[in-house]
Write a protein that holds these residues in place. Structure first.
Motif, PDB file in Angstrom:
ATOM      1  N   UNK A 123       0.876  -1.165   0.000  1.00  0.00           N
ATOM      2  CA  UNK A 123       0.000   0.000   0.000  1.00  0.00           C
ATOM      3  C   UNK A 123       0.915   1.218   0.000  1.00  0.00           C
ATOM      4  N   UNK A 124       1.046   1.841  -1.160  1.00  0.00           N
ATOM      5  CA  UNK A 124       2.082   2.850  -1.363  1.00  0.00           C
ATOM      6  C   UNK A 124       1.511   4.268  -1.384  1.00  0.00           C
ATOM      7  N   UNK A 125       2.124   5.124  -0.571  1.00  0.00           N
ATOM      8  CA  UNK A 125       1.784   6.542  -0.535  1.00  0.00           C
ATOM      9  C   UNK A 125       3.071   7.349  -0.671  1.00  0.00           C
ATOM     10  N   UNK A 126       2.991   8.477  -1.371  1.00  0.00           N
ATOM     11  CA  UNK A 126       4.154   9.336  -1.556  1.00  0.00           C
ATOM     12  C   UNK A 126       3.724  10.789  -1.410  1.00  0.00           C
ATOM     13  N   UNK A 127       4.634  11.620  -0.924  1.00  0.00           N
ATOM     14  CA  UNK A 127       4.284  13.031  -0.733  1.00  0.00           C
ATOM     15  C   UNK A 127       5.500  13.913  -0.951  1.00  0.00           C
ATOM     16  N   UNK A 128       5.248  15.096  -1.506  1.00  0.00           N
ATOM     17  CA  UNK A 128       6.309  16.073  -1.719  1.00  0.00           C
ATOM     18  C   UNK A 128       5.683  17.457  -1.776  1.00  0.00           C
ATOM     19  N   UNK A 145      -0.457   1.262  -8.330  1.00  0.00           N
ATOM     20  CA  UNK A 145      -1.572   1.279  -7.400  1.00  0.00           C
ATOM     21  C   UNK A 145      -1.413   2.235  -6.244  1.00  0.00           C
ATOM     22  N   UNK A 146      -0.365   3.059  -6.265  1.00  0.00           N
ATOM     23  CA  UNK A 146      -0.115   3.995  -5.186  1.00  0.00           C
ATOM     24  C   UNK A 146      -0.719   5.366  -5.437  1.00  0.00           C
ATOM     25  N   UNK A 147      -0.532   6.266  -4.467  1.00  0.00           N
ATOM     26  CA  UNK A 147      -1.046   7.623  -4.547  1.00  0.00           C
ATOM     27  C   UNK A 147       0.048   8.596  -4.156  1.00  0.00           C
ATOM     28  N   UNK A 148       0.161   9.693  -4.899  1.00  0.00           N
ATOM     29  CA  UNK A 148       1.120  10.745  -4.584  1.00  0.00           C
ATOM     30  C   UNK A 148       0.361  12.008  -4.206  1.00  0.00           C
ATOM     31  N   UNK A 149       0.787  12.643  -3.121  1.00  0.00           N
ATOM     32  CA  UNK A 149       0.089  13.801  -2.573  1.00  0.00           C
ATOM     33  C   UNK A 149       0.994  15.028  -2.605  1.00  0.00           C
TER      34      UNK A 149
END
Length: 270
Positions: A123-128, A145-149
């Motif tokens: 369950x992949x999440x990324x943020x910058x 299948x991940x999400x970047x915020x």
């Protein structure tokens, strides 16, 4: 014969421009170009100092081509060590669920994407905080299948992740402000300052990450922070001040240094 002459000319131009791996770069540029005029433009950009990865639009990271757009931080080879060290922690869940992975200060999102590939899914999440980085990260993260915020550190992450993050990957900027001018032109001229500048002592962003991490980590969760050899003691002290255990691991070949923080228990590393 014409192709050989062309290749030799390109190699010479790249070598004269200071490219250490001129032959390899020439081959990559020639493979990528769709026609001679495009090749000429690409070579001119490289000679002018634009990072090769920005010209190609991808970087070879952990054996996979990851998208990297112009103006976005280029993942370094040494950061592959962070991915390798994250694997044991990410395989921790024993209840059959996918591990929850957060790639903080994600840049292109290559770190989280590479870990996802090694694990066969998470369950992949990324943020910058940088819009250009997030746009690029979405190209690497979303197909997996991940999400970047978009947002500042933990701020944009879903609140449902509080206390649920198994692995927190952090390649925050850690170069002291006064040292930016000493970096290679490829970095200081073509990568965003927000991805490089860690403040007066290089630890400004790491301090904030260390303060927030305990609330997001799951029991037994790990935080892995890339840092410099000189800053190791300070980075570890930041994690310990936040109530985490801290261990230092290095890879001499890659000149890579990590500090791994844990909520509780013994830290295991390969």
């Amino acid at each position: 014969m014409t192709l050989v002459i062309r290749s030799t000319t390109i190699v010479t131009a790249l070598r004269d421009a200071g490219c250490v791996f001129a032959e390899d770069e020439a081959r990559l540029l020639m493979d990528a170009a769709q026609h001679p005029d495009e090749l000429d433009r690409m070579v001119d950009l490289r000679v002018a100092g634009l990072p090769l990865e920005h010209i190609l639009g991808w970087v070879d990271f952990c054996g996979t081509r990851m998208a990297v757009d112009r103006g976005v931080f280029v993942p370094r080879r040494r950061t592959e060590f962070l991915v390798r060290q994250a694997v044991p922690a990410a395989r921790r869940p024993a209840d059959g669920r996918r591990p929850v992975v957060v790639d903080l200060c994600c840049g292109s999102g290559a770190i989280g994407a590479a870990l996802n590939d090694v694990l066969g899914g998470c369950e992949l999440h990324a943020a910058d905080i940088d819009p250009a980085a997030v746009a690029c990260a979405r190209r690497n993260v979303e197909p997996r299948g991940g999400t970047a915020y978009l947002g500042d550190l933990f701020d944009p992450l879903p609140r449902r992740l509080l206390g649920r993050v198994d692995v927190l990957l952090v390649n925050a900027p850690y170069v002291p402000s006064e040292s930016i001018s000493l970096m290679p032109p490829e970095a200081r001229l073509h990568e965003p300052a927000v991805a490089l500048d860690g403040g007066a002592d290089g630890l400004d962003v790491q301090r904030r990450v260390a303060l927030g991490a305990p609330g997001w980590l799951a029991p037994g969760g790990r935080i892995l922070i890339e840092t410099s050899r000189q800053q190791t003691g300070e980075t570890a002290a930041l994690l310990r001040a936040s109530g985490l255990m801290a261990d230092v691991v290095t890879d001499e070949d890659l000149e890579a240094t990590l500090v791994i923080g844990s909520q509780r228990g013994t830290i295991h590393h390969s």
